[in-house]
Enzyme design. Structure first.
Site, PDB file in Angstrom:
ATOM      1  N   PRO A 127       0.815  -1.218   0.000  1.00  0.00           N
ATOM      2  CA  PRO A 127       0.000   0.000   0.000  1.00  0.00           C
ATOM      3  C   PRO A 127       0.855   1.278   0.000  1.00  0.00           C
ATOM      4  O   PRO A 127       0.523   2.239  -0.678  1.00  0.00           O
ATOM      5  CB  PRO A 127      -0.812  -0.118   1.295  1.00  0.00           C
ATOM      6  CG  PRO A 127      -0.929  -1.602   1.524  1.00  0.00           C
ATOM      7  CD  PRO A 127       0.344  -2.199   1.007  1.00  0.00           C
ATOM      8  N   GLY A 345     -17.253   6.481 -33.416  1.00  0.00           N
ATOM      9  CA  GLY A 345     -18.156   6.174 -32.291  1.00  0.00           C
ATOM     10  C   GLY A 345     -18.113   4.704 -31.910  1.00  0.00           C
ATOM     11  O   GLY A 345     -18.202   4.353 -30.726  1.00  0.00           O
ATOM     12  N   GLU A 368       5.159  -3.106 -13.298  1.00  0.00           N
ATOM     13  CA  GLU A 368       6.589  -3.425 -13.449  1.00  0.00           C
ATOM     14  C   GLU A 368       7.423  -2.169 -13.724  1.00  0.00           C
ATOM     15  O   GLU A 368       8.394  -2.185 -14.477  1.00  0.00           O
ATOM     16  CB  GLU A 368       6.783  -4.521 -14.503  1.00  0.00           C
ATOM     17  CG  GLU A 368       6.057  -5.784 -14.054  1.00  0.00           C
ATOM     18  CD  GLU A 368       6.380  -7.023 -14.841  1.00  0.00           C
ATOM     19  OE1 GLU A 368       7.489  -7.126 -15.370  1.00  0.00           O
ATOM     20  OE2 GLU A 368       5.502  -7.913 -14.904  1.00  0.00           O
ATOM     21  N   SER A 371       6.162   4.430 -16.562  1.00  0.00           N
ATOM     22  CA  SER A 371       7.019   5.074 -17.580  1.00  0.00           C
ATOM     23  C   SER A 371       7.990   6.048 -16.912  1.00  0.00           C
ATOM     24  O   SER A 371       9.155   6.178 -17.342  1.00  0.00           O
ATOM     25  CB  SER A 371       6.150   5.826 -18.594  1.00  0.00           C
ATOM     26  OG  SER A 371       5.434   4.902 -19.382  1.00  0.00           O
TER      27      SER A 371
HETATM   28  N1  COS Z   1      19.771  -5.470 -11.029  1.00  0.00           N
HETATM   29  C1  COS Z   1      20.515  -5.780  -9.933  1.00  0.00           C
HETATM   30  N2  COS Z   1      20.687  -4.940  -8.902  1.00  0.00           N
HETATM   31  C2  COS Z   1      20.079  -3.747  -8.969  1.00  0.00           C
HETATM   32  C3  COS Z   1      19.289  -3.368 -10.070  1.00  0.00           C
HETATM   33  C4  COS Z   1      19.155  -4.278 -11.133  1.00  0.00           C
HETATM   34  N3  COS Z   1      18.436  -3.988 -12.209  1.00  0.00           N
HETATM   35  N4  COS Z   1      18.808  -2.146  -9.847  1.00  0.00           N
HETATM   36  C5  COS Z   1      19.277  -1.754  -8.661  1.00  0.00           C
HETATM   37  N5  COS Z   1      20.040  -2.726  -8.122  1.00  0.00           N
HETATM   38  C6  COS Z   1      20.770  -2.693  -6.880  1.00  0.00           C
HETATM   39  C7  COS Z   1      21.677  -1.479  -6.843  1.00  0.00           C
HETATM   40  O1  COS Z   1      22.910  -1.765  -7.454  1.00  0.00           O
HETATM   41  C8  COS Z   1      21.823  -1.206  -5.369  1.00  0.00           C
HETATM   42  O2  COS Z   1      22.777  -2.095  -4.836  1.00  0.00           O
HETATM   43  P1  COS Z   1      23.983  -1.551  -3.897  1.00  0.00           P
HETATM   44  O3  COS Z   1      23.298  -0.988  -2.693  1.00  0.00           O
HETATM   45  O4  COS Z   1      24.774  -2.773  -3.598  1.00  0.00           O
HETATM   46  O5  COS Z   1      24.675  -0.518  -4.679  1.00  0.00           O
HETATM   47  C9  COS Z   1      20.465  -1.624  -4.816  1.00  0.00           C
HETATM   48  O6  COS Z   1      19.884  -2.502  -5.786  1.00  0.00           O
HETATM   49  C10 COS Z   1      19.542  -0.445  -4.603  1.00  0.00           C
HETATM   50  O7  COS Z   1      19.405   0.209  -5.832  1.00  0.00           O
HETATM   51  P2  COS Z   1      19.013   1.748  -5.949  1.00  0.00           P
HETATM   52  O8  COS Z   1      19.832   2.546  -4.973  1.00  0.00           O
HETATM   53  O9  COS Z   1      19.037   2.141  -7.360  1.00  0.00           O
HETATM   54  O10 COS Z   1      17.511   1.700  -5.380  1.00  0.00           O
HETATM   55  P3  COS Z   1      16.468   2.873  -5.250  1.00  0.00           P
HETATM   56  O11 COS Z   1      15.757   2.702  -3.982  1.00  0.00           O
HETATM   57  O12 COS Z   1      17.094   4.201  -5.587  1.00  0.00           O
HETATM   58  O13 COS Z   1      15.369   2.644  -6.391  1.00  0.00           O
HETATM   59  C11 COS Z   1      14.061   2.048  -8.218  1.00  0.00           C
HETATM   60  C12 COS Z   1      15.306   1.929  -7.336  1.00  0.00           C
HETATM   61  C13 COS Z   1      13.233   3.310  -8.094  1.00  0.00           C
HETATM   62  C14 COS Z   1      14.589   1.977  -9.587  1.00  0.00           C
HETATM   63  C15 COS Z   1      13.249   0.813  -7.845  1.00  0.00           C
HETATM   64  O14 COS Z   1      12.653   0.992  -6.596  1.00  0.00           O
HETATM   65  C16 COS Z   1      12.216   0.468  -8.867  1.00  0.00           C
HETATM   66  O15 COS Z   1      12.500  -0.186  -9.866  1.00  0.00           O
HETATM   67  N6  COS Z   1      10.954   0.844  -8.614  1.00  0.00           N
HETATM   68  C17 COS Z   1       9.867   0.411  -9.406  1.00  0.00           C
HETATM   69  C18 COS Z   1       9.364  -0.841  -8.808  1.00  0.00           C
HETATM   70  C19 COS Z   1       8.463  -1.545  -9.725  1.00  0.00           C
HETATM   71  O16 COS Z   1       8.757  -1.786 -10.872  1.00  0.00           O
HETATM   72  N7  COS Z   1       7.340  -1.930  -9.167  1.00  0.00           N
HETATM   73  C20 COS Z   1       6.404  -2.693  -9.848  1.00  0.00           C
HETATM   74  C21 COS Z   1       6.122  -3.861  -9.004  1.00  0.00           C
HETATM   75  S1  COS Z   1       5.908  -5.320  -9.870  1.00  0.00           S
HETATM   76  S2  COS Z   1       4.231  -5.135 -10.778  1.00  0.00           S
END
Ligand code: COS
Length: 385
Positions: A127, A345, A368, A371
């Site tokens: 949530p 329509g 996932e 955008s």
């Molecule tokens: N593959 C492997 N490791 C990854 C990675 C990837 N694609 N992306 C990030 N990581 C790792 C980073 O390297 C980092 O590791 P270290 O701490 O060892 O350096 C760690 O994960 C944290 O990464 P980061 O600091 O980039 O995390 P953030 O919290 O800044 O955010 C985002 C990352 C916003 C990109 C992430 O939260 C995200 O993808 N959000 C969207 C989530 C999503 O798609 N939700 C849909 C749910 S499923 S329907």
């Protein structure tokens, strides 16, 4: 991992025929009853669709990413609910186990996931943790040889059908490093499901909340056996999922163009077929050009994905997967909008397929990673380079 080209061509032919002869005729039933009929699910299992991406040693078909994308592209030619039934087994539900699971976890779960006997869901979102996945609050507290999981997961695809979840929970301090991934069987005491979500589109897909109240999960169910690796597992799974969704977006764009051309060929106004008007042709042309661009991008990135070591993250490939998801899901939104416009329509009336597809594809730009999240990921990687 990949299937030999000849067998793969046979598989593609079977899927193409299955989509045309079995799934497309059932689209109205799915829309009307908000459910994919059981006999169709059984046929999907028979065809091996649940095990497309699982290696042959675990009973799957063992497709490469590029091959998986071609099959998902075909599944995208029909109502998206069909792909969704098998989608979490092919992708986000199973891949964490395959990439980072222990040998025992793979042996226990992958064969049943591949056969479709076990539906597996991916439970990351909460949530208060959507785009900001690293802030998730579901707790996992170690007690003896078990973890006690408590919290709430939201919009979990296939949760009502799931026999297990790959579920991310916080086992340590704040941030990404405190997150672990678990395999959580659905029947455990304390695990309950919310009521089914009423969605804008994609009727027949099932999502709901998953609530955990001190659910006791053996530590042996910690994916990979080590805490603190769950966020990375989830991100790797999503990289792959984003490509899978790109293929789906391209498939649906193809179908919408087919529907639009067919309509433009038979609908007459001002004494001629509307498709003979250049303004209608312009809309069709823009959609076709954008589909080809999306397809080429998706295919190129899928090949690049296959070229790296399996289960190992490559920031350049992750960035490219985000580019593919961003472009193709936005693209299919524009294609669907033009599809409705070409139908006039009629495009606003539920009996016409484009009305449904217009609603169905809206989700592709959200799940996932929205955008905007893809833009941030791409921008961040470019600035690092
Ligand atoms: N593959 C492997 N490791 C990854 C990675 C990837 N694609 N992306 C990030 N990581 C790792 C980073 O390297 C980092 O590791 P270290 O701490 O060892 O350096 C760690 O994960 C944290 O990464 P980061 O600091 O980039 O995390 P953030 O919290 O800044 O955010 C985002 C990352 C916003 C990109 C992430 O939260 C995200 O993808 N959000 C969207 C989530 C999503 O798609 N939700 C849909 C749910 S499923 S329907």
């Amino acid at each position: 991992m990949s299937l030999d080209p000849e067998t793969f061509e046979l598989l593609k032919d079977s899927v193409e025929r299955f989509v045309r002869e079995r799934l497309m005729p059932a689209e109205d039933t799915v829309e009307e009853h908000d459910a994919v009929p059981d006999d169709i699910v059984a046929d999907m299992k028979e065809l091996g669709l649940f095990g497309l991406s699982i290696p042959e040693e675990y009973g799957g078909i063992g497709l490469s990413m590029a091959q998986e994308c071609e099959v998902v592209y075909l599944l995208g030619h029909t109502a998206l609910a069909f792909r969704s039934v098998a989608g979490t087994n092919i992708g986000i539900g199973s891949q964490g186990i395959l990439m980072d699971g222990t040998a025992a976890q793979k042996a226990e779960y992958l064969p049943r996931i591949a056969s479709g006997e076990l539906i597996v869901s991916f439970a990351l979102t909460e949530p208060d943790a959507g785009s900001d996945a690293a802030s998730l609050k579901t707790k996992g507290v170690l007690e003896g040889s078990d973890y006690l999981l408590s919290g709430s997961k939201r919009y979990i695809t296939n949760a009502p059908r799931a026999g297990a979840f790959t579920l991310m929970a916080r086992t340590d301090g704040p941030g990404a490093g405190g997150i672990s991934a678990f395999i959580v069987p659905a029947g455990l005491p304390g695990l309950s499901l919310g009521k089914p979500d009423k969605k804008m589109g994609q009727r027949g897909t099932k999502t709901c909340d998953v609530n955990l109240d001190n659910v006791r999960v053996p530590a042996a169910n910690l994916i990979g056996g080590e805490p603190g690796r769950g966020f990375k597992t989830a991100m790797k799974v999503l990289d792959r999922g984003r490509l899978h969704l790109s293929a789906l977006a391209c498939g649906m764009a193809y179908r919408i163009i087919q529907e639009s051309v067919a309509y433009a060929q038979q609908r007459r106004q001002f004494g001629q077929r509307i498709g003979d008007f250049q303004l209608v042709q312009a809309m069709l042309a823009d959609s076709q050009a954008e589909l080809l661009a999306g397809l080429s991008l998706m295919r190129a990135v899928a090949r690049r994905y296959d070229a790296k070591a399996f289960g190992v993250s490559d920031p350049e490939v992750s960035m490219q997967a985000s580019c593919a998801k961003l472009f193709t899901t936005e693209m299919v939104g524009r294609v669907a909008d033009r599809g409705v416009q070409i139908h006039g329509g009629a495009g606003y009336i539920n009996e016409y397929k484009v009305e449904r597809f217009y609603r169905d594809v809206r989700l592709l730009r959200l799940y996932e990673g929205t955008s905007q999240i893809q833009q941030l990921l791409i921008g961040k990687q470019l600035m690092k380079a």
